[in-house]
Motif scaffolding. Structure first.
Motif, mmCIF file in Angstrom:
data_model
loop_
_atom_site.group_PDB
_atom_site.id
_atom_site.type_symbol
_atom_site.label_atom_id
_atom_site.label_comp_id
_atom_site.label_asym_id
_atom_site.label_seq_id
_atom_site.Cartn_x
_atom_site.Cartn_y
_atom_site.Cartn_z
ATOM 1 N N LYS A 286 96.066 -68.745 -37.460
ATOM 2 C CA LYS A 286 95.869 -68.895 -36.012
ATOM 3 C C LYS A 286 94.640 -68.135 -35.532
ATOM 4 O O LYS A 286 93.893 -68.596 -34.693
ATOM 5 C CB LYS A 286 97.080 -68.315 -35.249
ATOM 6 C CG LYS A 286 98.305 -69.164 -35.314
ATOM 7 C CD LYS A 286 99.419 -68.525 -34.484
ATOM 8 C CE LYS A 286 100.253 -67.696 -35.372
ATOM 9 N NZ LYS A 286 101.458 -67.102 -34.920
ATOM 10 N N ARG A 287 94.453 -66.924 -36.090
ATOM 11 C CA ARG A 287 93.462 -66.010 -35.529
ATOM 12 C C ARG A 287 92.313 -65.811 -36.493
ATOM 13 O O ARG A 287 92.496 -65.910 -37.702
ATOM 14 C CB ARG A 287 94.099 -64.647 -35.247
ATOM 15 C CG ARG A 287 95.460 -64.726 -34.621
ATOM 16 C CD ARG A 287 96.081 -63.343 -34.520
ATOM 17 N NE ARG A 287 97.495 -63.415 -34.191
ATOM 18 C CZ ARG A 287 97.958 -63.560 -32.964
ATOM 19 N NH1 ARG A 287 97.109 -63.664 -31.959
ATOM 20 N NH2 ARG A 287 99.261 -63.629 -32.727
ATOM 21 N N ASN C 139 94.859 -66.481 -30.301
ATOM 22 C CA ASN C 139 93.667 -66.118 -31.080
ATOM 23 C C ASN C 139 93.196 -64.694 -30.798
ATOM 24 O O ASN C 139 92.055 -64.341 -31.046
ATOM 25 C CB ASN C 139 92.541 -67.124 -30.798
ATOM 26 C CG ASN C 139 92.502 -67.496 -29.333
ATOM 27 O OD1 ASN C 139 92.650 -66.613 -28.483
ATOM 28 N ND2 ASN C 139 92.336 -68.782 -29.053
#
Lengths: 369, 373, 143, 561
Positions: A286-287, C139
């Motif tokens: 996701k990151r 994020n």
């Protein structure tokens, strides 16, 4: 109207002599109070059984090295004393202790609680370089006038709960002009009255000057509003929280010194809060990256839901934070709003149940979607 | 003379930039899937370790941050404690962080199999409290001081650190003794060599100048260290001084929580083993007339010495975290030197060196036995 | 997420075994239609849902969380859902005070016979979340 | 331990096959960690399907089983049995519901397929952390304690007593029978009640499987369903309480009547010939209905709903016995005039209406009224009241019978305290759930019947007696062990700080406090496994089997990946 004991001498001196009397006449087995531990003005809560050692006792010293709520809990947790102990503590410490007692973490048995209207304390950091010692006269002057000092703990500046609840004896301090000429002790409970019976002194009935306290509360309220607005600006959503807590080093000192956090092992230090390889793989899908060790926000938000309801806003968490995160204001603000929901004032009434162990059948319907 | 293989890397664009470029390359070439490296936090008031997957983040990474907010070993252990996983990771840390990591590996808190550890010559770090006063200014100050090898503004334990270039990871970046616009790429393991040749680095250069410089500096620092410890001993040695020193302790246990080698999930000194009935405390009090309550702060500190001084790497994290400015790190570095010397053990020096408390020699330490036996 | 495809949120639905999960099943057997965004997690009682779960899910980037249980007074365990409601109220307050998007959280009472209601809740909440867009914590790096 | 997870996707005929691209699902799933085999099958719940599964589990040597099919509410049990038969602990299995909550509710096949994959991944993630759980079996005592020797308790005792099942019947008063013994006849049938009740009492006394304690009270009950320890104390006896064990408890302590003296307007206790319904029943049973002066009354008023407003509920039975009273009167004193003053008439049921209509008319009338007030007028009684249209009216009678509201028995709260059941706002014992479990209490194995639960007439009471008997007969079979809930919560001794939070939120008293260790302890026999205490525990000391943090957390993580 409550019974009061009046002595025509400096308030702290009066209280000390009172404590001395209690010790010498075996009214109490010991005294729990702040006490000087060196010449530089370092103080620490101490147990005192020898009247002579009361000389260095400074019951109302404007410092809170450790929240006495924690200490009294530790003291009584594994069995309260068999003989009475007189404990001089600050209102928020007392409230913390009461919250702990509600969680079976201590007991008032054989404790004679002496508290006072409180002018607040300095950040503990200022103890080390002797600043507090230097400022004492300034401090007491402000207390007499009921003014707010700039350099005391933010939590204290904005504290509206500076009169003690559930105390046997209340010492009138805040906004008391003749502080060093006259010492007034209000005996709120039977326990309190019993113990002073044999003293030869003039008793009368009186009550603490409400209006004087009200306008101090007002000043504090204004201060609070200001501080809340500041913190509110910062706490704007996930990015705001990252700005605030980004530098948290997860020492969890805030929970260690918190008078409410009482778990043996904090849930956020348990294995349930650890990330395994697959968790990281998921996260990195996701990151672009993830701080390691992760979980600073998780910890603080989680802690809010755990103890916010009982936060007594003593400010100990601010002092202990090595990276100067304004923990106490955040917890005070969120805490108060949560407490308002259940109109619950932590530590006010020992009979009152903690909102999370009870419920009402018709409440919060607005939360149902 | 060298047990290391090394190469001289020219760094026209500056050491840090060049290293970052290297790291990017390792990701491109699939040498690593992710990198653990310090990054400045959005608010700019701290540096935190980040497990970076997306190499674009590397531009904001900092190989040699001015402070150490979280000890790198903690970062590495948080990623691999529950298993190495599939991700191949490089971790960029300071030597004392690497040494702590090695200790944790011995204690089963770190899995190094998929982990490549990169260290560099360390000029020390600023105390975080100083840094926080004005981050921008202090970053500049630090960089200048680092260039001049001036350690006066660094953590007290950094000022007396004689292992600031100790290589116990896989790759070490040597800046000492290097020519202008150059640094040494030093490999200490097969892993290191693999990385080198993946990057087309030929480990054939002479690194003596680095080693000589390192030697002189660590010898200087060693003298300085001995002297400092001697002075400290007179200050805090003896029960009165010791108690006096720790009497300010407020039992927040920050020192323990931030210590890279304090690994217990629940500290013995937070457990019910140290909590007693009120009358016990009163009994203790009566014997002296009055007793400080918090009890047992000195017990806690000395207990910690017993528990972790053998693995202490003198990183100074504890002192930074101490809300009462007790010189914990200096005291522990002093104790650690002594306890480790007993077994001529250096914490985190080598992975294959087992921690003395889990090993013994039949013929040793007779001096501590009663001569009459 | 590619630009051309429409944003389909991920929504966790904690369903109590006795009422809400059965209600969700009923929606299915009645062949009602609602978006695939809903990801059911079965718990015996809504009171099992630790606020910590929700916080954790939120920080990990989930777009929305539904906590569903029996109507007040109908709890299979007598009073569990009253505690659920208190915890949820607190959690929402914490979100509100810290400026997090409390609208991504929903508490809903769905009985075993309310297939219709469940489908409605699922559809409307999904719509609402689409309006809010993706959860930005997804994020973030410094959590 | 190396995991071998088997995943089996059920096509459920066309139900799933048509809505979800199963082959794509299989392709996606097979790459998952620890997944040894992924297969699809037409209809897994069919006997062929079950056979197939059983063989697969053995053949593949699976350590965990995931089935993607219908709702667990549909077939979880089925497949748990299958895995048990195959020698795999049934709790090492997880059912992914890709039918009711996926295939059937999703329009688009691709979307449905995507969601199915998530749900199955979630199931795999969860099952990975499942641990085998063993069914607990505990010895249980079939015997029963019945508290209260009224008609309810008597009936229950008779239904329950058998050579394998002792019944202990505890009655506070010296006599069995309760209120009913005062009634001459039964409402509706107007048959003699005494015969019925006496024969029942006779049966009790001659039944060697029923041990009767009169003038006795239950002093203590400890334990749980299947294993209660009972102490019974005999009134004014110096001996120690009698102790015995039972498996379940029936509470039938009946009720009492509202005291009309609390409403001075009725002059009860002050005015002659103003009596309560109970006094009237007794007078009637004695054979002679007469005034203070010994003469038979020429006119009688029966006032209904006495104390209804004060209590805030309708006692259901007053209207009916008032009609019965009218019959008593007209049967014994043909010339008597009977007026029923009521505020609302409550005569439900299939035949009561007829009985009412038969009674009304000949000398018996019903007046809708309110705010009645009784005063003496000469040697008669004058009732002032507001009639239907609110206008003041007056009625002169010889005798007034008050029909007071039914109240909880005097020592209801004492009993509640002793055996640990709760009372509702009105003071009657509270049933676990008015619809789902109308005679059960929050404590398993303790039942409430008759007027102890709520006012009711004799036949309703008997129905509850039989219901309770049914519950006990079916749940505590002599010689058979009971199986308590398996998925119970546990509290870690090491982590519990003893704040009692869990104890407060538990609805079943399943958590007790160990004073010596100062920690909470779960009684897994009582725990129903809701998990409330787990969410309440701040320090993660409480956890619940099969819904542990890691299990749910992994399920969540995989679902939202």
């Amino acid at each position: 109207m409550t019974k009061v004991l009046i002595m025509n001498k400096n308030t702290e001196q009066g209280v000390l002599e009172f404590l001395k009397f209690l010790l010498e006449n075996k009214k109490v087995k010991g005294v729990f109070s702040l006490k000087k531990i060196d010449k530089k003005g370092a103080v620490a809560y101490s147990l005192i059984t020898n009247p002579k050692d009361l000389e260095d006792a400074v019951p109302f010293y404007p410092l809170m090295p450790v929240n006495a709520g924690n200490l009294l809990s530790r003291f009584t947790l594994n069995g309260p004393p068999k003989e009475p102990i007189a404990a001089v503590v600050k209102p928020c410490e007392l409230r913390g202790f009461i919250e702990l007692i509600k969680r079976e973490q201590g007991s008032l048995e054989n404790l004679l609680i002496i508290s006072s209207t409180c002018g607040g304390v300095y950040p503990t950091k200022l103890e080390i370089d002797g600043t507090v010692e230097k400022n004492l006269s300034k401090y007491w002057d402000a207390v007499k006038k009921g003014q707010i000092l700039n350099d005391i703990r933010p939590a204290c500046k904005s504290c509206e709960e500076f009169t003690p609840y559930v105390t046997d004896i209340t010492v009138d301090i805040l906004g008391k002009n003749d502080l060093d000429k006259q010492c007034i002790m209000f005996l709120n409970t039977k326990k309190g009255e019993e113990i002073v019976k044999s003293i030869k002194a003039d008793f009368s009935d009186n009550k603490i000057d409400g209006s004087k306290l009200d306008n101090i509360r007002e000043k504090r309220g204004i201060e609070k509003k200001k501080l809340f607005e500041e913190i509110e600006k910062k706490m704007n959503g996930i990015d705001g929280l990252i700005q605030i807590f980004g530098k948290c080093i997860s020492c969890h000192g805030c929970s260690k010194v918190c008078p409410i956090c009482y778990c043996i092992l904090c849930e956020f230090e348990s294995s349930d809060s650890e990330y395994g390889p697959s968790n990281y793989e998921t996260e990195l899908r996701k990151r672009p990256g993830l701080r390691v060790p992760p979980g600073t926000l998780y910890y603080h938000l989680g802690r809010l839901t755990h103890m916010g309801i009982s936060c007594v806003a003593c400010g100990a968490c601010d002092d202990v934070c090595p990276v100067d995160i304004p923990v106490s204001m955040i917890f005070k603000k969120v805490g108060e709003s949560v407490q308002k929901m259940f109109d619950y004032i932590p530590g006010k009434n020992i009979e009152e149940e903690i909102p999370l162990i009870t419920y009402k059948k018709d409440e919060f319907t607005e939360f149902e979607g | 003379m060298s047990k290391f293989k090394g190469a001289v890397i020219t760094a026209k664009s500056g050491t840090e930039k060049t290293i970052i470029d290297m790291l990017e390359k390792t990701i491109d070439k699939g040498v690593f899937d992710a990198i653990i490296i310090p990054m400045r936090v959005p608010a700019g008031d701290s540096f935190a370790y980040v497990l970076i997957k997306d190499k674009s983040l590397l531009n904001d990474a900092s190989v040699l941050p001015p402070t150490m907010f979280v000890q790198g070993a903690k970062a590495v252990s948080s990623v691999t404690r529950l298993g190495k996983g599939k991700t191949k990771i490089a971790a960029v840390m300071r030597p004392c962080e690497v040494r702590a990591t090695i200790e944790l590996a011995k204690l089963g808190q770190v899995d190094l199999e998929n982990m490549t550890i990169i260290s560099m010559d360390c000029p020390g770090v600023l105390p975080s409290s100083d840094f926080l006063k004005d981050p921008e200014k202090n970053i500049k100050l630090f960089n200048e001081a680092a260039k001049k090898l001036d350690d006066t503004i660094m953590r007290p334990v950094c000022q007396i650190c004689n292992k600031s270039s100790m290589v116990s990871g896989d790759i070490h970046i040597g800046t000492l003794g290097a020519k202008k616009d150059a640094f040494f790429f030093i490999s200490n393991s097969e892993k290191g060599e693999k990385v080198a040749n993946k990057l087309g680095i030929n480990l054939k250069d002479n690194i003596d100048s680095w080693q000589t410089k390192v030697k002189t500096i660590s010898e200087e620092k060693h003298e300085k260290r001995k002297k400092a410890h001697k002075e400290l001993k007179t200050k805090v040695g003896g029960i009165d001084n010791l108690v006096e020193t720790f009497s300010h302790c407020i039992n927040c246990h920050n020192c323990m929580r931030v210590c890279p080698v304090c690994i217990c999930r629940l500290c013995y000194f937070d457990s019910d083993k140290v909590k007693h009935p009120a009358d016990d405390y009163l009994e203790r009090t009566e014997s002296k007339g009055s007793m400080r309550f918090l009890p047992d702060t000195t017990l806690f500190q000395m207990g910690r010495m017993m528990h972790m001084s053998i693995s202490c790497v003198s990183c100074g994290a504890c002192e930074d975290a101490c809300s009462m400015s007790i010189p914990v790190a200096q005291i522990f570095s002093m104790i650690a030197d002594e306890t480790q010397a007993l077994f001529d053990y250096v914490s985190g020096r080598r992975l294959d060196e087992s921690i003395p408390i889990v090993a013994y020699k039949e013929e040793e330490l007779h001096e501590v036995e009663d001569a009459n036996d | 997420m590619k630009k051309d495809e429409e944003f389909m949120p991920k929504i966790l639905a904690f369903l109590c075994n006795w009422c809400s999960y059965a209600g969700a099943d009923l929606a299915g057997t009645s062949r009602l239609k609602y978006p695939p965004s809903i990801l059911p997690i079965r718990v015996m009682c809504s009171s099992r849902v630790d606020p910590i779960f929700v916080i954790r899910a939120y920080l990990s980037g989930i777009d929305g969380v539904i906590v569903a249980g029996c109507h007040p007074g109908d709890c299979h365990y007598q009073e569990g859902n009253y505690y659920t409601r208190r915890r949820f109220a607190m959690l929402k307050k914490v979100f509100e005070e810290t400026g997090l998007e409390k609208d991504r959280l929903l508490l809903s009472w769905v009985s075993a016979s309310e297939g219709q209601k469940y489908a409605k809740v699922a559809t409307e909440f999904t719509g609402k979340i689409k309006g809010l867009g993706e959860n930005s914590t997804k994020n973030k790096v410094f959590l | 331990m190396e995991r071998k997870i088997g995943v089996y996707v059920c096509e459920c005929g066309p139900n799933i096959a048509e809505k979800i691209d199963i082959d794509k699902v299989i392709e996606e799933i097979s790459s998952n960690n620890d997944v040894a085999v992924v297969e699809k099958y037409k209809l897994l719940c069919s006997s062929d399907g079950k056979k197939f599964l059983e063989e697969e589990i053995k053949k593949q040597g699976l350590t965990h089983l995931v089935i993607a099919a219908c709702s667990p509410k549909e077939h979880e049990k089925t497949f748990m049995e299958v895995s048990e038969n195959a020698g795999l602990n049934p709790y090492l299995f997880q059912l992914a519901n890709i039918r009711e909550q996926c295939a059937w509710i999703t329009e688009d096949k691709d979307e449905a397929t995507k969601k199915a994959i998530r749900l199955i991944r979630a199931a795999i993630g969860r099952v990975r952390y499942h641990s085998s759980l063993e069914k607990k079996e505990i010895e249980s005592n079939p015997d029963v304690l019945v508290i209260g020797g009224g008609i309810a308790g008597i009936e229950a005792s008779l239904q329950l007593a058998s050579p394998e099942r002792k019944v202990y019947l505890v009655e506070k008063t010296p006599e069995l029978g309760g209120l009913v013994t005062n009634f001459e006849k039964n409402f509706l049938s107007m048959k003699s009640l005494s015969e019925i009740i006496n024969s029942k009492i006779e049966e009790i006394n001659t039944n060697e499987n029923i041990k009767v304690f009169t003038s006795s009270e239950v002093e203590e009950t400890v334990g749980f369903f299947g294993n209660f320890e009972i102490k019974v104390k005999q009134a004014n006896s110096e001996e120690d309480p009698i102790q015995f064990n039972v498996g379940s408890i029936v509470v039938a302590i009946g009720s009492t009547l509202f005291d009309p003296k609390k409403i001075p307007e009725y002059g009860c206790g002050k005015l002659d010939n103003v009596i309560t319904s109970l006094e009237f029943e007794k007078m009637n049973k004695s054979g002679k209905i007469s005034l203070k002066n010994g003469k038979p009354p020429k006119s009688v008023a029966i006032i209904h709903c006495v104390g209804r407003d004060e209590k805030g509920y309708c006692s259901e039975i007053c209207c009916m016995y008032s009609i019965k009273f009218a019959r008593y009167l007209t049967d014994k004193i043909p010339s008597v005039k009977v007026s029923n003053l009521y505020s609302d008439l409550c005569i439900p049921g299939k035949t009561n209406q007829k009985f009412y209509e038969q009674t009304i008319g000949k000398n018996v009338n019903f007046i809708r009224s309110s705010d009645a007030e009784i005063i003496k007028s000469k040697d008669q009684l004058s009732i002032k009241y507001n009639d239907e249209n609110g206008s003041k009216s007056n009625l002169i009678v010889d005798m007034v019978v008050l029909a007071p509201a039914v109240e909880p028995a005097v020592d209801a709260s004492k009993i509640a305290e002793i055996i640990g059941i709760s009372q509702g706002d009105e003071g009657f014992f509270e049933e676990e759930h008015e619809k789902i479990n109308p005679i059960s209490t929050s404590t398993e194995g303790i039942y409430i019947i008759g007027c102890a639960q709520s006012p009711k007439n004799i036949s309703e009471t008997l129905i509850q007696s039989e219901a309770a008997a049914g519950k006990i007969l079916s749940s505590l079979i002599p010689g058979r062990k009971i199986e308590p809930e398996v998925k119970t919560s546990q509290i870690s001794e090491a982590l519990c700080i003893g704040c009692k939070t869990c104890l407060y939120v538990c609805s079943y008293g399943a958590i007790t406090f160990d004073e010596s260790k100062k920690i909470s302890v779960v009684n897994e026999v009582i725990c129903r496994g809701c998990g409330n205490c787990v969410a309440a525990c701040p320090s993660g000391a409480a956890s619940i089997k099969h819904f542990k943090f890691k299990q749910l957390y992994q399920e969540i993580r995989e679902a939202v990946k």
